[in-house]
Design a protein around this motif. Structure first.
Motif, PDB file in Angstrom:
ATOM      1  N   TRP A 258       6.777  63.903  14.893  1.00  0.00           N
ATOM      2  CA  TRP A 258       7.095  64.802  15.990  1.00  0.00           C
ATOM      3  C   TRP A 258       7.540  66.174  15.489  1.00  0.00           C
ATOM      4  O   TRP A 258       7.206  67.208  16.074  1.00  0.00           O
ATOM      5  CB  TRP A 258       8.190  64.187  16.871  1.00  0.00           C
ATOM      6  N   LEU A 259       8.276  66.198  14.418  1.00  0.00           N
ATOM      7  CA  LEU A 259       8.806  67.469  13.926  1.00  0.00           C
ATOM      8  C   LEU A 259       7.745  68.358  13.286  1.00  0.00           C
ATOM      9  O   LEU A 259       7.953  69.557  13.110  1.00  0.00           O
ATOM     10  CB  LEU A 259       9.951  67.209  12.951  1.00  0.00           C
ATOM     11  N   LYS A 260       6.588  67.789  12.965  1.00  0.00           N
ATOM     12  CA  LYS A 260       5.500  68.624  12.433  1.00  0.00           C
ATOM     13  C   LYS A 260       5.087  69.686  13.441  1.00  0.00           C
ATOM     14  O   LYS A 260       4.688  70.796  13.066  1.00  0.00           O
ATOM     15  CB  LYS A 260       4.302  67.742  12.072  1.00  0.00           C
ATOM     16  N   GLY A 261       5.176  69.363  14.724  1.00  0.00           N
ATOM     17  CA  GLY A 261       4.818  70.323  15.750  1.00  0.00           C
ATOM     18  C   GLY A 261       5.728  71.531  15.787  1.00  0.00           C
ATOM     19  O   GLY A 261       5.373  72.573  16.347  1.00  0.00           O
ATOM     20  N   LEU A 262       6.917  71.420  15.192  1.00  0.00           N
ATOM     21  CA  LEU A 262       7.855  72.536  15.114  1.00  0.00           C
ATOM     22  C   LEU A 262       7.869  73.169  13.719  1.00  0.00           C
ATOM     23  O   LEU A 262       8.727  73.986  13.405  1.00  0.00           O
ATOM     24  CB  LEU A 262       9.262  72.063  15.489  1.00  0.00           C
ATOM     25  N   GLY A 263       6.930  72.729  12.888  1.00  0.00           N
ATOM     26  CA  GLY A 263       6.788  73.348  11.576  1.00  0.00           C
ATOM     27  C   GLY A 263       7.567  72.690  10.459  1.00  0.00           C
ATOM     28  O   GLY A 263       7.685  73.267   9.369  1.00  0.00           O
ATOM     29  N   TYR A 264       8.083  71.480  10.694  1.00  0.00           N
ATOM     30  CA  TYR A 264       8.847  70.786   9.661  1.00  0.00           C
ATOM     31  C   TYR A 264       8.016  69.630   9.087  1.00  0.00           C
ATOM     32  O   TYR A 264       7.381  68.886   9.838  1.00  0.00           O
ATOM     33  CB  TYR A 264      10.153  70.239  10.235  1.00  0.00           C
ATOM     34  N   HIS A 265       8.064  69.495   7.784  1.00  0.00           N
ATOM     35  CA  HIS A 265       7.274  68.457   7.124  1.00  0.00           C
ATOM     36  C   HIS A 265       8.199  67.657   6.200  1.00  0.00           C
ATOM     37  O   HIS A 265       8.435  68.046   5.054  1.00  0.00           O
ATOM     38  CB  HIS A 265       6.109  69.071   6.356  1.00  0.00           C
ATOM     39  N   PHE A 266       8.720  66.584   6.729  1.00  0.00           N
ATOM     40  CA  PHE A 266       9.619  65.722   5.968  1.00  0.00           C
ATOM     41  C   PHE A 266       8.828  64.569   5.345  1.00  0.00           C
ATOM     42  O   PHE A 266       7.899  64.047   5.969  1.00  0.00           O
ATOM     43  CB  PHE A 266      10.714  65.164   6.873  1.00  0.00           C
ATOM     44  N   PRO A 267       9.192  64.152   4.133  1.00  0.00           N
ATOM     45  CA  PRO A 267       8.459  63.085   3.442  1.00  0.00           C
ATOM     46  C   PRO A 267       8.856  61.693   3.937  1.00  0.00           C
ATOM     47  O   PRO A 267       9.359  60.855   3.185  1.00  0.00           O
ATOM     48  CB  PRO A 267       8.847  63.303   1.979  1.00  0.00           C
ATOM     49  N   THR A 268       8.624  61.442   5.206  1.00  0.00           N
ATOM     50  CA  THR A 268       9.024  60.164   5.799  1.00  0.00           C
ATOM     51  C   THR A 268       8.024  59.056   5.464  1.00  0.00           C
ATOM     52  O   THR A 268       6.835  59.310   5.257  1.00  0.00           O
ATOM     53  CB  THR A 268       9.140  60.290   7.323  1.00  0.00           C
ATOM     54  N   PHE A 269       8.527  57.842   5.418  1.00  0.00           N
ATOM     55  CA  PHE A 269       7.688  56.646   5.314  1.00  0.00           C
ATOM     56  C   PHE A 269       8.450  55.509   5.978  1.00  0.00           C
ATOM     57  O   PHE A 269       9.616  55.668   6.357  1.00  0.00           O
ATOM     58  CB  PHE A 269       7.332  56.314   3.863  1.00  0.00           C
ATOM     59  N   VAL A 270       7.796  54.384   6.178  1.00  0.00           N
ATOM     60  CA  VAL A 270       8.450  53.278   6.879  1.00  0.00           C
ATOM     61  C   VAL A 270       8.411  52.000   6.045  1.00  0.00           C
ATOM     62  O   VAL A 270       7.522  51.805   5.214  1.00  0.00           O
ATOM     63  CB  VAL A 270       7.808  53.007   8.263  1.00  0.00           C
ATOM     64  N   LYS A 271       9.392  51.175   6.295  1.00  0.00           N
ATOM     65  CA  LYS A 271       9.404  49.801   5.810  1.00  0.00           C
ATOM     66  C   LYS A 271       9.400  48.903   7.051  1.00  0.00           C
ATOM     67  O   LYS A 271      10.358  48.905   7.820  1.00  0.00           O
ATOM     68  CB  LYS A 271      10.654  49.507   4.972  1.00  0.00           C
ATOM     69  N   HIS A 272       8.322  48.164   7.226  1.00  0.00           N
ATOM     70  CA  HIS A 272       8.257  47.253   8.364  1.00  0.00           C
ATOM     71  C   HIS A 272       9.139  46.030   8.128  1.00  0.00           C
ATOM     72  O   HIS A 272       9.413  45.645   6.980  1.00  0.00           O
ATOM     73  CB  HIS A 272       6.820  46.785   8.594  1.00  0.00           C
ATOM     74  N   GLY A 273       9.548  45.428   9.215  1.00  0.00           N
ATOM     75  CA  GLY A 273      10.274  44.174   9.162  1.00  0.00           C
ATOM     76  C   GLY A 273       9.866  43.301  10.337  1.00  0.00           C
ATOM     77  O   GLY A 273       9.468  43.806  11.399  1.00  0.00           O
ATOM     78  N   TYR A 274       9.942  41.985  10.160  1.00  0.00           N
ATOM     79  CA  TYR A 274       9.558  41.027  11.193  1.00  0.00           C
ATOM     80  C   TYR A 274      10.737  40.101  11.492  1.00  0.00           C
ATOM     81  O   TYR A 274      11.594  39.876  10.632  1.00  0.00           O
ATOM     82  CB  TYR A 274       8.375  40.174  10.724  1.00  0.00           C
ATOM     83  N   HIS A 275      10.733  39.561  12.714  1.00  0.00           N
ATOM     84  CA  HIS A 275      11.681  38.478  12.988  1.00  0.00           C
ATOM     85  C   HIS A 275      11.063  37.431  13.903  1.00  0.00           C
ATOM     86  O   HIS A 275      10.101  37.695  14.628  1.00  0.00           O
ATOM     87  CB  HIS A 275      13.018  39.008  13.537  1.00  0.00           C
ATOM     88  N   MET A 276      11.648  36.247  13.836  1.00  0.00           N
ATOM     89  CA  MET A 276      11.264  35.115  14.671  1.00  0.00           C
ATOM     90  C   MET A 276      12.521  34.305  14.949  1.00  0.00           C
ATOM     91  O   MET A 276      13.410  34.215  14.105  1.00  0.00           O
ATOM     92  CB  MET A 276      10.222  34.245  13.945  1.00  0.00           C
ATOM     93  N   HIS A 277      12.617  33.727  16.155  1.00  0.00           N
ATOM     94  CA  HIS A 277      13.743  32.860  16.507  1.00  0.00           C
ATOM     95  C   HIS A 277      13.328  31.390  16.444  1.00  0.00           C
ATOM     96  O   HIS A 277      12.185  31.050  16.761  1.00  0.00           O
ATOM     97  CB  HIS A 277      14.260  33.184  17.910  1.00  0.00           C
ATOM     98  N   TYR A 278      14.295  30.546  16.052  1.00  0.00           N
ATOM     99  CA  TYR A 278      14.048  29.117  15.876  1.00  0.00           C
ATOM    100  C   TYR A 278      15.141  28.293  16.550  1.00  0.00           C
ATOM    101  O   TYR A 278      16.309  28.723  16.630  1.00  0.00           O
ATOM    102  CB  TYR A 278      14.031  28.745  14.384  1.00  0.00           C
ATOM    103  N   ALA A 279      14.754  27.131  16.986  1.00  0.00           N
ATOM    104  CA  ALA A 279      15.738  26.109  17.329  1.00  0.00           C
ATOM    105  C   ALA A 279      16.211  25.451  16.039  1.00  0.00           C
ATOM    106  O   ALA A 279      15.655  25.694  14.959  1.00  0.00           O
ATOM    107  CB  ALA A 279      15.115  25.079  18.269  1.00  0.00           C
ATOM    108  N   THR A 280      17.244  24.635  16.098  1.00  0.00           N
ATOM    109  CA  THR A 280      17.721  23.894  14.930  1.00  0.00           C
ATOM    110  C   THR A 280      17.598  22.401  15.183  1.00  0.00           C
ATOM    111  O   THR A 280      17.609  21.941  16.323  1.00  0.00           O
ATOM    112  CB  THR A 280      19.188  24.230  14.603  1.00  0.00           C
ATOM    113  N   GLN A 281      17.454  21.661  14.106  1.00  0.00           N
ATOM    114  CA  GLN A 281      17.386  20.212  14.210  1.00  0.00           C
ATOM    115  C   GLN A 281      18.784  19.657  14.483  1.00  0.00           C
ATOM    116  O   GLN A 281      19.703  19.883  13.702  1.00  0.00           O
ATOM    117  CB  GLN A 281      16.821  19.622  12.918  1.00  0.00           C
ATOM    118  N   SER A 282      18.933  18.969  15.575  1.00  0.00           N
ATOM    119  CA  SER A 282      20.237  18.413  15.945  1.00  0.00           C
ATOM    120  C   SER A 282      20.705  17.409  14.893  1.00  0.00           C
ATOM    121  O   SER A 282      19.903  16.623  14.363  1.00  0.00           O
ATOM    122  CB  SER A 282      20.116  17.728  17.316  1.00  0.00           C
ATOM    123  N   PRO A 283      21.998  17.386  14.536  1.00  0.00           N
ATOM    124  CA  PRO A 283      23.098  18.167  15.116  1.00  0.00           C
ATOM    125  C   PRO A 283      23.442  19.429  14.327  1.00  0.00           C
ATOM    126  O   PRO A 283      24.537  19.953  14.458  1.00  0.00           O
ATOM    127  CB  PRO A 283      24.253  17.173  15.046  1.00  0.00           C
TER     128      PRO A 283
END
Length: 413
Positions: A258-283
């Motif tokens: 987004w900031l490129k449109g205002l003339g700024y060029h930052f060396p950004t990059f991303v680290k993806h992450g995932y999640h999942m929810h689980y039940a547990t084995q009773s008890p």
């Protein structure tokens, strides 16, 4: 009349800024395409990490680099196309992770982390959100005595330099807290300062509701453009134009583009992450947040079930999901804790907004009066959102912030 500020981005950072500006008497409008806390802030591990005084460096030793190349590790994965696109910022990340430079970065980064609890606390109180927060710390578990001993030395240094509190647990002490752990786990570090959150997205939403209750405005709409109009700013959304004295950009992984449109060029990059929810084995029941430190994933007893969160995946921001990293983490996790069936139809995927020197940008834009920047918090946007809001509000008022903000200035890039 009070100044009007528009905050772009309603994650933990943006909500933290909006909340603190409101406390200083600003009229504030918060804008996002989604409801507060529904992007990156929704899917994290849910820890306010007071102990996290060191950012995650790029691996520098040959043994670790060679182990990453086959692309089968749980803690870090990559996709070739994404790596090639981000080659320049990743090389800079590697350089900043060299021991001498990293040693300079740590105390700068720690100065932010040390503010996290005292800036979250008033927001939790105002939002009536105590029921979401546990103040019992979390557990970093180990399989081998040598690696645990090495980590204990690092913890002792953090205690001496940055007042981090912890306790070392042998297997008996660990089983007293988590009796259902597998036999491979021999001990742990119990980080005592950290607070954990049973529903991270709900905490952000509670902060935002507190902001609205005190007169703040939230606009849920796509942002089309941001432009300077004489001495004011105009934010154009799909539904309306919003004029303001100040604009704060807290758009997480989307800020750089987004900031490129205002003339700024930052060396950004991303680290993806995932999640999942689980039940547990009773008890069986999980009582604490657990990080399997030698493998690189985390289990957390969330309201929605036991949440498994993965390590980092280096790729393009809008790349399609790839659940192999999550599946491999799940296979390991099932050997140390009795997880049952998955509770989500598909894995959640988010993106951590990163900069090569591991520190966020917090402060004024260099070439535009009234434009303020707050992005690039990496793994710790959830932890640092309120601290960022507190510090940026000081700067926007013309006050001297509680810490030296020069290490976080935009001009460093």
């Amino acid at each position: 009349m009070s100044r009007h500020a528009v905050v772009l981005g309603a994650g933990m950072v943006g909500v933290g800024i909006a909340w603190h500006l409101q406390q200083r008497g600003f009229q504030v409008t918060l804008v996002d395409r989604r409801q507060p806390g529904q992007e990156t802030s929704f899917g994290n591990a849910g820890i306010i990490q007071r102990e996290a005084v060191k950012p995650y460096p790029f691996p520098r030793d040959l043994k670790t680099l060679l182990s990453v190349l086959p692309n089968r590790r749980v803690d870090i994965r990559y996709r070739t196309g994404g790596m090639l696109k981000a080659v320049s910022p990743l090389l800079s990340y590697w350089r900043h992770s060299a021991s001498r430079r990293y040693a300079q970065i740590v105390p700068e980064y720690a100065s932010l982390i040390q503010l996290c609890l005292e800036t979250h606390a008033p927001m939790i109180e105002a939002a009536h959100a105590k029921h979401l927060v546990r103040r019992q710390g979390w557990l970093e578990i180990y399989r081998t005595p040598e690696k645990l001993a090495k980590r204990v030395k690092e913890a002792e240094e953090a205690r001496e330099r940055f007042a981090v509190q912890f306790q070392v647990l042998n297997r008996a002490g660990l089983l007293a807290k988590e009796p259902d752990l597998g036999e491979d786990i021999i001990g742990a570090i119990h980080w005592l300062d950290a607070w954990t959150v049973a529903d991270p997205g709900a905490l952000v939403a509670a902060y935002a509701a507190s902001f609205v209750a005190n007169g703040g405005r939230i606009v849920q709409s796509d942002i089309r453009s941001v432009s300077q109009q004489s001495e004011q700013w105009r934010v154009t959304t799909a539904d309306e134009d919003i004029d303001a004295d100040d604009v704060a950009v807290a758009m997480g992984p989307w800020a750089g583009e987004w900031l490129k449109g205002l003339g700024y060029h930052f060396p950004t990059f991303v680290k993806h992450g995932y999640h999942m929810h689980y039940a547990t084995q009773s008890p069986a029941r999980l009582h604490y947040w657990l990080m399997d430190a030698e493998v690189g994933y985390l289990l957390a007893p969330m309201n929605a079930g036991v949440r498994l969160t993965t390590g980092a995946e280096l790729d393009r921001l809008e790349s399609p999901s790839d659940e192999h990293q999550l599946s491999d983490a799940e296979n390991v996790a099932r050997r140390i804790f009795p997880l049952a069936e998955r509770r989500d139809a598909a894995a959640w995927k988010g993106a951590r907004p990163c900069l090569p020197d591991m520190k966020p940008v917090i402060g004024p834009a260099p070439r535009h009066a009234g434009l303020w920047l707050a992005f690039g918090h990496g793994h710790q946007g959830f932890t640092l959102g309120p601290a960022t809001g507190y510090l940026l509000a000081d700067m926007m008022e013309g006050k001297t912030p509680a810490i030296d903000m020069r290490p976080f200035r935009a001009e460093r890039f």
